[in-house]
Design a protein around this motif. Structure first.
Motif, PDB file in Angstrom:
ATOM      1  N   MET A   1      20.082  81.732 120.291  1.00  0.00           N
ATOM      2  CA  MET A   1      21.411  82.301 120.505  1.00  0.00           C
ATOM      3  C   MET A   1      21.878  82.823 119.153  1.00  0.00           C
ATOM      4  O   MET A   1      21.643  82.200 118.132  1.00  0.00           O
ATOM      5  N   PHE A   2      22.532  83.969 119.186  1.00  0.00           N
ATOM      6  CA  PHE A   2      23.012  84.548 117.921  1.00  0.00           C
ATOM      7  C   PHE A   2      24.528  84.577 117.914  1.00  0.00           C
ATOM      8  O   PHE A   2      25.151  84.945 118.910  1.00  0.00           O
ATOM      9  N   ILE A   3      25.102  84.148 116.775  1.00  0.00           N
ATOM     10  CA  ILE A   3      26.550  84.223 116.676  1.00  0.00           C
ATOM     11  C   ILE A   3      26.910  85.004 115.429  1.00  0.00           C
ATOM     12  O   ILE A   3      26.185  84.981 114.430  1.00  0.00           O
ATOM     13  N   PRO A   4      28.027  85.738 115.479  1.00  0.00           N
ATOM     14  CA  PRO A   4      28.406  86.554 114.338  1.00  0.00           C
ATOM     15  C   PRO A   4      28.644  85.683 113.113  1.00  0.00           C
ATOM     16  O   PRO A   4      29.120  84.561 113.227  1.00  0.00           O
TER      17      PRO A   4
ATOM     18  N   CYS B   1      18.557  72.683 121.136  1.00  0.00           N
ATOM     19  CA  CYS B   1      18.224  71.526 120.296  1.00  0.00           C
ATOM     20  C   CYS B   1      16.807  71.027 120.594  1.00  0.00           C
ATOM     21  O   CYS B   1      16.478  70.706 121.728  1.00  0.00           O
ATOM     22  N   PRO B   2      15.952  70.988 119.556  1.00  0.00           N
ATOM     23  CA  PRO B   2      14.565  70.567 119.799  1.00  0.00           C
ATOM     24  C   PRO B   2      14.451  69.099 120.208  1.00  0.00           C
ATOM     25  O   PRO B   2      13.416  68.683 120.715  1.00  0.00           O
ATOM     26  N   PHE B   3      15.510  68.323 119.982  1.00  0.00           N
ATOM     27  CA  PHE B   3      15.431  66.901 120.315  1.00  0.00           C
ATOM     28  C   PHE B   3      15.779  66.625 121.761  1.00  0.00           C
ATOM     29  O   PHE B   3      15.110  65.868 122.441  1.00  0.00           O
ATOM     30  N   CYS B   4      16.870  67.267 122.218  1.00  0.00           N
ATOM     31  CA  CYS B   4      17.319  66.940 123.573  1.00  0.00           C
ATOM     32  C   CYS B   4      17.079  68.119 124.503  1.00  0.00           C
ATOM     33  O   CYS B   4      17.367  68.027 125.696  1.00  0.00           O
TER      34      CYS B   4
ATOM     35  N   GLU C   1      21.916  75.129 114.395  1.00  0.00           N
ATOM     36  CA  GLU C   1      21.824  76.329 113.577  1.00  0.00           C
ATOM     37  C   GLU C   1      20.549  76.280 112.775  1.00  0.00           C
ATOM     38  O   GLU C   1      20.257  75.257 112.159  1.00  0.00           O
ATOM     39  N   ILE C   2      19.803  77.361 112.736  1.00  0.00           N
ATOM     40  CA  ILE C   2      18.628  77.274 111.875  1.00  0.00           C
ATOM     41  C   ILE C   2      18.504  78.356 110.828  1.00  0.00           C
ATOM     42  O   ILE C   2      17.798  78.170 109.849  1.00  0.00           O
ATOM     43  N   LEU C   3      19.162  79.474 110.989  1.00  0.00           N
ATOM     44  CA  LEU C   3      19.013  80.469 109.919  1.00  0.00           C
ATOM     45  C   LEU C   3      20.106  81.518 109.963  1.00  0.00           C
ATOM     46  O   LEU C   3      20.834  81.648 110.942  1.00  0.00           O
ATOM     47  N   GLY C   4      20.193  82.261 108.855  1.00  0.00           N
ATOM     48  CA  GLY C   4      21.128  83.367 108.741  1.00  0.00           C
ATOM     49  C   GLY C   4      20.350  84.671 108.680  1.00  0.00           C
ATOM     50  O   GLY C   4      19.224  84.711 108.181  1.00  0.00           O
TER      51      GLY C   4
ATOM     52  N   MET D   1      15.717  81.467 105.817  1.00  0.00           N
ATOM     53  CA  MET D   1      15.819  80.154 106.457  1.00  0.00           C
ATOM     54  C   MET D   1      15.402  79.062 105.487  1.00  0.00           C
ATOM     55  O   MET D   1      14.630  79.294 104.568  1.00  0.00           O
ATOM     56  N   GLY D   2      15.951  77.879 105.719  1.00  0.00           N
ATOM     57  CA  GLY D   2      15.613  76.736 104.881  1.00  0.00           C
ATOM     58  C   GLY D   2      14.396  76.031 105.453  1.00  0.00           C
ATOM     59  O   GLY D   2      14.376  75.669 106.628  1.00  0.00           O
TER      60      GLY D   2
END
Lengths: 331, 652
Positions: A237-240, A256-259, A274-277, A301-302
């Motif tokens: 999903m992308f958010i501004p 969420c990769p966990f649930c 959130e995973i990246l900008g 990304m981190g």
């Protein structure tokens, strides 16, 4: 000598054979040049012609019988080296490999995904100038966005890059589009050293500049990445958002990769993390470099963030503590 | 930014549940950090990006909801004040302060705020103090425009000017601050009475006895405010908004609204005309509108009508080929900014996603090289580590020029590492402390000498524990040398050699430099710094030089099918003669020597005092035919003759 007698003698003697040596002498006795079988064949010549075929047949079959039995016997006895029983349960002389750091494993995995999509790997320097880290990225002095980056400065006024984005400028200065690069590397921010922050961490920058690269390309590429690095059912999903060097800008969240989106502690019960900008390379940057006719996208990304989510690691300091008990879990 | 659900409802109609509203915020680009419930109120803690100062007020967020829903704003705040001659205002430099408005309200009485006011402030995270201060904060929260209120008695006139070096002010937080020419102040004829846009002065502030007040609503230069507040190390609700560039167009409206509230809530009676230093401020900017360009950047096919409708809902005015953007959206400057607005309101997640696959260029890939070599080291049983990049100054005296940090994180680690040894020692120490008998670790990372280089480092320390098939053994020099040799062999480099080294991180006499074609590519040895009294052995090699041939295709050199002839020689070697000298002679004199192994090194019984016995196994082989025994014997004789010259003799 009767053939039947020879056969019985052989069978009896064969029963007593226990060693390869005995087996060999038995073989010589019967099948050797001067062995009993050959003796019998010699006798054959002396027989009247009408008896020859029958006797010959019988000797042949006796020879085959002996041969077969000797073979069987050989298998039974084995090569015959004297071996004592060993304790099979003692541990082996173990040669273990080492381990690859989990951040390397994840970095490699991410790099492979983008290489598979046509990106090439480049590296930048960790010591940068203010110009490349900020100004050239449309973040002039006194831009409040600089507050998002607490910077380590050097005594000579250079700095430790706060993100891998300077690589974008360095690459574009050297090479004309089309460009598709990813740049992994270390970055630095003055930050607490706590479960979710480290003054040293790793990022991977991506840049794609060509004619008519679109926001849809960016979203599609990153969605594909998310599915490959997490799982095929991962949703993106992308958010501004806002970064001074992209417009439009976005943040990518993934289910969420966990649930799997049901809601848990990791995603704070939102189902998304959130995973990246990312964003479209800012027009001013492209124009400054003389690439006004092109468009492009960029993302960063981190590596720690992805590794923590993927491996279920809850404290970023574990990566830098390097406890062998931790490291050896990653092979 | 904390914003209250019910407050937003005063400004715009929407029928979202509190949870749905949070999703709307997110989709518009306002991150929801938290949703809190307090009685029947719902409060959102929103993360506002630095480009959107307009969202630092209720009105700005209401505008976003209005654009999203298409429902117009329900309220407008009309400007009601008279402009004209009022309190004297002097602006030293209009660049520092492009607009300043002031009016005087007399007859107020300072009291606690009414409940509705104090509750809204507190829910928004601002402490209620008294009705006057609370009104100014209420306007800040609602309009995003910081307001300052002075006690009329301390303000004869208003001068907006840079502070003079050494000037002082006691600020509202009770701290006396020394000022300088980088800091913009509001001053009376006598002295500074506030740090402009940042914090008021204690002595000019509203007190219990205040009767008449001066209301300030202004627009300050964002860069000046930022520089000043950073210098003073203060961050306030006010400076936060000004440095992100507040809305110059709301200044007079906020002034008027404040005055209205002072009359309604604080008993204000007479109001002076409002002074406005810049009523002719620029009301907005034009941005060209190119529908095709917007669609090309987004990868969409929105119609002109769709796009225009979105921009209008955002409060922009459409003119044929351009858009007029009012002052509250100062972040919109370029056509690309308009495309983000369109995408945002359409919904980022409605944009069709596409993957463009392309063939990448063939390049010498440092990434692949390093990656494969890491697996070589892993296969050698080493664990990869990653240490932080900081190091104490002077740890590595062999590097003259250090890269020094101006603001180090830790006072004992003030320079960028010039060697991987420091960080790896710390990691080894951690693990040995935790009861590991030994460590064998490697790292790939940058060092700064001062130019950046990627190094491969290996560190070993500790004791191999006893096993049923092996004795306990302390790691020693030959462990690290063996690892270095293994790395060199695996790298495919040819013609490397070791010479005694002098790098000062190692104990003198316990280190080697690794040379290739006469150039040093790395070193190894016993580190000076030990770990809990345990020796630590280390090697460090420049990866670029070590791995230059690593991924090159190997060349097939043929297979020599002729057998080896092996001869063992036990030699007595006097003090001062080293193994390498002996092996050198064996190779040089021996001719077809393919390999020399050291089988045994022995001192003690049967060996003269001071001497060593070394047993070598020499492998002779000739590539074109089988060697004859006599040929080998002859070579052995010649080797022994030559060795005699340095007093190396056969052990009897």
């Amino acid at each position: 000598m009767e053939i039947g007698e020879v056969r019985r003698d052989f069978e009896r003697e064969a029963l007593e054979v226990k060693s390869p040596e005995q087996l060999e002498s038995l073989r010589i006795k019967y099948l050797g040049k001067k062995g009993i079988i050959n003796e019998l064949f010699k006798k054959l010549k002396e027989l009247p012609p009408e008896e020859k075929p029958i006797f010959g047949k019988e000797v042949n079959s006796l020879r085959d019988f002996i041969k077969n039995l000797l073979e069987e016997k050989k298998k039974e006895i084995g090569s015959g080296k004297k071996r004592e029983r060993i304790d099979l349960t003692l541990p082996g002389r173990f040669y273990s490999g080492g381990s690859i750091h989990p951040l390397s494993l994840i970095e490699d995995e991410i790099v492979d995904i983008f290489v598979g999509m046509g990106f090439s790997v480049v590296y930048g320097n960790e010591v940068e100038t203010d110009y490349y880290n900020f100004t050239a990225l449309n973040t002039p002095e006194d831009h409040p966005a600089r507050d998002l980056h607490d910077t380590f400065y050097l005594k000579d006024e250079r700095l430790l890059r706060t993100h891998t984005s300077p690589v974008q400028i360095r690459v574009m200065e050297k090479k004309k589009p089309p460009l598709r690069i990813i740049a992994p590397g270390r970055v630095y921010r003055v930050d607490a050293f706590d479960p979710s922050h480290s003054p040293v961490f790793h990022q991977i920058e991506g840049l794609y500049v060509d004619r008519d690269v679109t926001l849809g390309d960016l979203f599609g590429t990153l969605e594909e990445f998310a599915k490959r690095v997490f799982s095929p059912v991962t949703e993106a999903m992308f958010i501004p958002s806002f970064f001074p060097f992209t417009e439009p800008s976005a943040e990518m969240k993934i289910s969420c990769p966990f649930c799997g989106g049901e809601g848990c502690g990791v995603c704070q019960y939102t189902g998304w993390v959130e995973i990246l900008g990312c964003g479209m390379v800012h027009r001013k940057i492209l124009e400054n470099l003389g690439y006004g006719d092109y468009t492009g996208f960029a993302f960063g990304m981190g590596v720690e963030r992805i590794a923590m989510l993927k491996m279920g690691i809850n404290d970023i300091r574990l990566f830098y503590e390097n406890d062998l008990e931790f490291l050896e879990q990653f092979k | 930014m904390r914003v209250i659900y019910s407050w937003l409802r005063e400004w715009v109609d929407f029928d979202f549940s509190p949870e749905r509203l949070a999703q709307v915020f997110e989709s518009l680009g306002m991150g929801v950090e938290a949703i809190e419930k307090d009685g029947d109120e719902v409060i959102y803690d929103l993360e506002i990006t630095p480009n959107r100062p307009d969202l630092l007020g209720v009105i700005g967020i209401a505008r976003e909801i209005s654009a999203y829903t298409g429902n117009p704003l329900k309220r407008t705040i009309n400007f009601e004040l008279q402009t004209g001659e009022g309190i004297e205002v002097e602006i030293e430099n209009p660049d520092d302060c492009p607009r300043y408005t002031a009016s005087v309200v007399s007859g107020v009485s300072v009291r606690p705020s009414p409940d509705w006011l104090s509750r809204r402030l507190e829910l928004s995270g601002i402490r209620s103090l008294n009705n006057i201060i609370d009104v100014s904060n209420y306007v800040l929260l609602e309009m995003g425009q910081p307001i300052h209120i002075f006690d009329r008695e301390s303000v004869d006139r208003i001068v907006v000017r840079r502070a003079r070096d050494g000037e002082k002010i006691l600020t509202l937080d009770g701290v006396e601050r020394e000022l300088d020419h980088d800091i913009l102040v509001i001053a009376s004829s006598r002295e500074p009475i506030a740090i402009a846009g940042v914090m008021g002065g204690e002595l000019s502030g509203v007190r219990d006895t205040t009767k008449d007040v001066v209301v300030e609503s202004a627009f300050f230069n964002p860069g000046v405010i930022r520089k000043g507040r950073k210098k003073l190390n203060i961050n306030t609700e006010s400076s936060y908004r000004f440095e992100r560039k507040a809305d110059i167009g709301i200044v007079h409206i906020a002034q008027s609204y404040t005055v209205k509230l002072l009359k309604e809530v604080c008993g204000g009676k007479d109001v002076s005309p409002m002074v406005d230093t810049n009523p002719d401020y620029r009301k907005g900017v034009y941005v060209s509108l190119d529908v095709d360009r917007i669609n090309r950047l987004l990868g969409t096919d929105y119609s002109k009508q769709d796009i225009e409708e979105i921009l209008e809902r955002l409060g922009f005015e459409i003119q044929t080929d351009k858009v007029f953007v009012p002052t509250f959206r100062r972040d919109i400057e370029l056509p690309e900014d308009l495309s983000e607005e369109v995408a945002r309101l359409k919904g980022y997640n409605t944009i069709r996603r596409r993957v463009r696959t392309v063939v990448n260029e063939v390049a010498v890939d440092e990434n692949l090289t390093l990656r494969k070599f890491r697996y070589v080291l892993e296969g050698m049983g080493l664990n990869e580590v990653k240490s932080l990049s900081f190091m104490p100054s002077g740890f590595d005296p062999s590097v003259k020029e250090e890269v020094e940090l101006a603001n180090p994180m830790w006072p004992d680690r003030t320079v960028m590492r010039t060697t991987l040894a420091y960080g790896m020692l710390k990691i080894a120490e951690h693990n040995l402390h935790r009861g590991r008998p030994y460590v064998r670790i490697f790292e790939v990372g940058r060092v700064f000498r001062p130019e950046e280089k990627t190094m491969l480092g290996v560190l070993v320390a500790g004791v191999f524990p006893r096993r049923w098939f092996a004795h306990e053994r302390e790691m020693d020099f030959y462990d690290i040398k063996g690892i270095a040799e293994g790395m060199l062999v695996e790298s495919g480099l040819e013609g490397y050699r070791f010479v005694e080294g002098e790098r000062q991180i190692y104990e003198k006499g316990f280190s080697l430099d690794i040379l290739v074609d006469g150039e040093k590519i790395g070193d190894l040895g016993l580190l000076k710094q030990d770990i809990i009294e345990m020796d630590a052995f280390f090697t460090e090699v420049e990866s670029e030089k070590l791995l230059k041939n690593f991924l090159k295709k190997s060349e097939f050199k043929g297979v020599n099918r002729f057998p080896f002839v092996k001869r063992d020689l036990s030699l007595i070697i006097p003090q001062g003669v080293e193994n390498s000298t002996v092996v050198g002679i064996i190779r040089e004199v021996g001719g077809f020597v393919e390999k020399v192994d050291v089988l045994d090194v022995y001192t003690g019984k049967g060996i003269p005092e001071g001497c060593r016995s070394i047993t070598y196994r020499i492998y002779f082989r000739y590539p074109e035919r089988t060697l004859r025994a006599e040929e080998v014997e002859e070579k052995i004789e010649r080797i022994l003759d030559k060795l005699k010259e340095i007093d190396v003799v056969l052990r009897q």
